[in-house]
Design a protein around this motif. Sequence first.
Motif, PDB file in Angstrom:
ATOM      1  N   GLN A  72       0.825  -1.204   0.000  1.00 26.48           N
ATOM      2  CA  GLN A  72       0.000   0.000   0.000  1.00 26.48           C
ATOM      3  C   GLN A  72       0.862   1.258   0.000  1.00 26.48           C
ATOM      4  OE1 GLN A  72      -2.559  -0.329   3.393  1.00 26.48           O
ATOM      5  NE2 GLN A  72      -3.879  -1.903   2.464  1.00 26.48           N
ATOM      6  N   LEU A  73       1.904   1.259   0.831  1.00 27.69           N
ATOM      7  CA  LEU A  73       2.781   2.425   0.904  1.00 27.69           C
ATOM      8  C   LEU A  73       3.556   2.626  -0.391  1.00 27.69           C
ATOM      9  CD1 LEU A  73       4.119   2.016   4.568  1.00 27.69           C
ATOM     10  CD2 LEU A  73       2.628   3.832   3.700  1.00 27.69           C
ATOM     11  N   HIS A  74       3.951   1.510  -1.018  1.00 26.24           N
ATOM     12  CA  HIS A  74       4.692   1.617  -2.275  1.00 26.24           C
ATOM     13  C   HIS A  74       3.806   2.236  -3.373  1.00 26.24           C
ATOM     14  CE1 HIS A  74       7.727   0.708  -5.258  1.00 26.24           C
ATOM     15  NE2 HIS A  74       6.800   0.115  -6.016  1.00 26.24           N
ATOM     16  N   VAL A  75       2.546   1.782  -3.460  1.00 27.55           N
ATOM     17  CA  VAL A  75       1.622   2.353  -4.452  1.00 27.55           C
ATOM     18  C   VAL A  75       1.380   3.828  -4.152  1.00 27.55           C
ATOM     19  CG1 VAL A  75      -0.757   2.287  -5.296  1.00 27.55           C
ATOM     20  CG2 VAL A  75       0.510   0.156  -4.957  1.00 27.55           C
ATOM     21  N   ALA A  76       1.156   4.145  -2.876  1.00 29.34           N
ATOM     22  CA  ALA A  76       0.898   5.538  -2.507  1.00 29.34           C
ATOM     23  C   ALA A  76       2.097   6.426  -2.802  1.00 29.34           C
ATOM     24  CB  ALA A  76       0.530   5.624  -1.028  1.00 29.34           C
ATOM     25  N   LEU A  77       3.296   5.922  -2.518  1.00 32.40           N
ATOM     26  CA  LEU A  77       4.497   6.717  -2.755  1.00 32.40           C
ATOM     27  C   LEU A  77       4.739   6.915  -4.245  1.00 32.40           C
ATOM     28  CD1 LEU A  77       6.759   8.162  -1.294  1.00 32.40           C
ATOM     29  CD2 LEU A  77       8.079   6.046  -1.317  1.00 32.40           C
ATOM     30  N   THR A  78       4.478   5.867  -5.049  1.00 28.17           N
ATOM     31  CA  THR A  78       4.619   6.011  -6.499  1.00 28.17           C
ATOM     32  C   THR A  78       3.641   7.049  -7.027  1.00 28.17           C
ATOM     33  OG1 THR A  78       5.296   3.693  -6.689  1.00 28.17           O
ATOM     34  CG2 THR A  78       4.531   4.784  -8.695  1.00 28.17           C
ATOM     35  N   ALA A  79       2.407   6.983  -6.564  1.00 32.78           N
ATOM     36  CA  ALA A  79       1.407   7.950  -6.994  1.00 32.78           C
ATOM     37  C   ALA A  79       1.762   9.350  -6.524  1.00 32.78           C
ATOM     38  CB  ALA A  79       0.025   7.549  -6.471  1.00 32.78           C
ATOM     39  N   PHE A  80       2.307   9.473  -5.303  1.00 34.77           N
ATOM     40  CA  PHE A  80       2.697  10.781  -4.784  1.00 34.77           C
ATOM     41  C   PHE A  80       3.744  11.436  -5.680  1.00 34.77           C
ATOM     42  CE2 PHE A  80       5.583  13.316  -2.145  1.00 34.77           C
ATOM     43  CZ  PHE A  80       4.688  14.228  -1.587  1.00 34.77           C
ATOM     44  N   ARG A  81       4.720  10.665  -6.074  1.00 31.76           N
ATOM     45  CA  ARG A  81       5.780  11.210  -6.933  1.00 31.76           C
ATOM     46  C   ARG A  81       5.229  11.585  -8.311  1.00 31.76           C
ATOM     47  NH1 ARG A  81      11.069   9.870  -5.537  1.00 31.76           N
ATOM     48  NH2 ARG A  81      11.619   9.414  -7.692  1.00 31.76           N
ATOM     49  N   LEU A  82       4.288  10.775  -8.836  1.00 32.70           N
ATOM     50  CA  LEU A  82       3.709  11.071 -10.150  1.00 32.70           C
ATOM     51  C   LEU A  82       2.821  12.304 -10.103  1.00 32.70           C
ATOM     52  CD1 LEU A  82       2.830   7.453 -11.317  1.00 32.70           C
ATOM     53  CD2 LEU A  82       4.624   8.923 -12.223  1.00 32.70           C
ATOM     54  N   LEU A  83       2.137  12.508  -8.957  1.00 28.98           N
ATOM     55  CA  LEU A  83       1.321  13.715  -8.829  1.00 28.98           C
ATOM     56  C   LEU A  83       2.194  14.962  -8.826  1.00 28.98           C
ATOM     57  CD1 LEU A  83      -1.292  12.498  -6.199  1.00 28.98           C
ATOM     58  CD2 LEU A  83      -1.762  13.163  -8.564  1.00 28.98           C
ATOM     59  N   ARG A  84       3.371  14.861  -8.242  1.00 27.38           N
ATOM     60  CA  ARG A  84       4.311  15.987  -8.266  1.00 27.38           C
ATOM     61  C   ARG A  84       4.845  16.224  -9.679  1.00 27.38           C
ATOM     62  NH1 ARG A  84       6.684  17.262  -3.177  1.00 27.38           N
ATOM     63  NH2 ARG A  84       4.962  17.233  -1.669  1.00 27.38           N
ATOM     64  N   LEU A  85       4.901  15.133 -10.459  1.00 26.15           N
ATOM     65  CA  LEU A  85       5.460  15.206 -11.814  1.00 26.15           C
ATOM     66  C   LEU A  85       4.422  15.653 -12.827  1.00 26.15           C
ATOM     67  CD1 LEU A  85       7.930  14.493 -13.658  1.00 26.15           C
ATOM     68  CD2 LEU A  85       6.977  12.195 -13.828  1.00 26.15           C
TER      69      LEU A  85
END
Length: 561
Positions: A541-554
């Motif tokens: 769950q944290l890995h998916v959330a962190l990936t999405a967090f970085r993509l939202l910044r991008l």
Amino acid sequence: MNGSGGTAYDAAGRPSAHPAEPPRIPGRPPLSLAEVLRLPVLAAGAPEVVSGHGQLTRPVRWVHITELLDPASFLKGGELVLTTGMPLPEDPALVRRYVDELADVGAAGLVIELVRRYHRPPSELVRACLARDFPLVLLSRTVNFVEVTQVLHSLIVGSQVESLRRAQDVHDTFTALTLRGAGPEEVVDMAAEMSGHPVVLENLVHQAVICGSPGRGVEGALTGWERRSRATPSPDRTGLSGPEDWLVTAVEYRGERWGRLLMLPDVARDPAVGPEDAMVLERTATALTIARLTHHTRWERRAQRTLLLDLVEQRCRSRGEARARAEALGVPVAGRRLMVVLVSPGPGAGETTELEDRLTDELGAAGAAVLVGAVPGDHIGVLLALPAATPWRPLVERLSRSVRESRPDAVIGVGSEVSDLSQTARSFQQAARVADAAVPGTPDKAFHELSDIGLRQLLYALRGDVRLQEFVERQLGRLVDYDERHDTDLLPVLHTFLDAAGNKTVAAKRANLSRQAFYQRLHSVERVLGCDLESGEQRTQLHVALTAFRLLRLSRGPAPS
């Protein structure tokens, strides 16, 4: 027939003997001789046609009562001549001359009353009329010729007044369209509605740019278009032409002919086109010339955009209509592999007409049959119609190179192959998902396809979804706030740990921290988030959330939900 194979109308609505004479006078077709003879005022005389049976469709322009030996000198053509027979000469030569003069001037016919002088038709008169195939009508009962002229002149004048009123209506309609800047599609549709016939605007290479059809689909009008159009020559002026009797007029722009308008007989309703239709078609051509001055986008480009949009939004009435429209634009689709390529030029791309034209030329030079046009979502849609043996990847790679010469940040998405135009919407939707999922900065990717969509691409495509944003905030929000308040680096530590698949030793080395310091930071992450990093589910769950967090910044901007 003129030198181009067309037939024009004269002022009375007849096919003209002069090739350059166009249909000038609008209005309903004038009364024919057969219709006149059926009127009660003449039917009372028990009319009998003894010659010219094949000429009963002649229009009657006027009625003339005469007892002169040379009535032709007072006629202009189209008159129905009424006589009691009193002046007819006995000399056969004079009788022949009498008939010849009437035939030569174009009289509609001769009506003779067999009551006063004759009780049966003079044999010489009958022979002379038969020799010229000139209509001769005998009345065996007394008819009031004055009443005949009153009735017919009333009908003829009324028809002319109605024609003038109709001409004014047509003039006012197209003037209003021109003044409010109506587009070419609306102008052609109005011509079809007013005439009740399909109307097609084509360019010089016989591509049907616009087709208006009164209340029905365009499949019948456009099927086999190029072959039928090439069999229809262009008359010098507005007139009928070709094996199907299409009404044709030229369309010019700045003094140069660039296309033509064609009105097709509608066999399902009234198959004939007439003088009034010619007037509508000429007014349409004038309105289109003015519209071309104010609508700067090439109309071929508009036609491709319209068809692509109709395919994407599934607005074609049938498979046959979609195929007929595509092939009428010069894109063969029967037996071809079809696929949609979607070009996203990027934010601030502005008008894309120049890029669309370049892609059309580029792919056309490669021998590909294509439709190119702007589609919803600020994309450029490209529909490839490929023969069975032609690979699509080299063409898409060539397209990509051409796009990125001017738009280096553009994204190219490819949908799946389909076998029918009715499935184009599915290929478009796939290409749109692929293009939307393409993460900026992806190296060495000329284009993206469905197989390229992994977790990162899926999350990037969902970046505008509120549910994803809430998930990210719920999983990581407290850790982000903690780092900002305490100037710590717990979020990067968590990323390094998850990226090392939970291997603390490898993660500590990548973070350039001692194992003890790294472990302490992980304990802080667990305390702030209230989670257990030894749990595989929670790490996922944290890995998916962190990936999405970085993509939202991008993210280059919000995506549609």
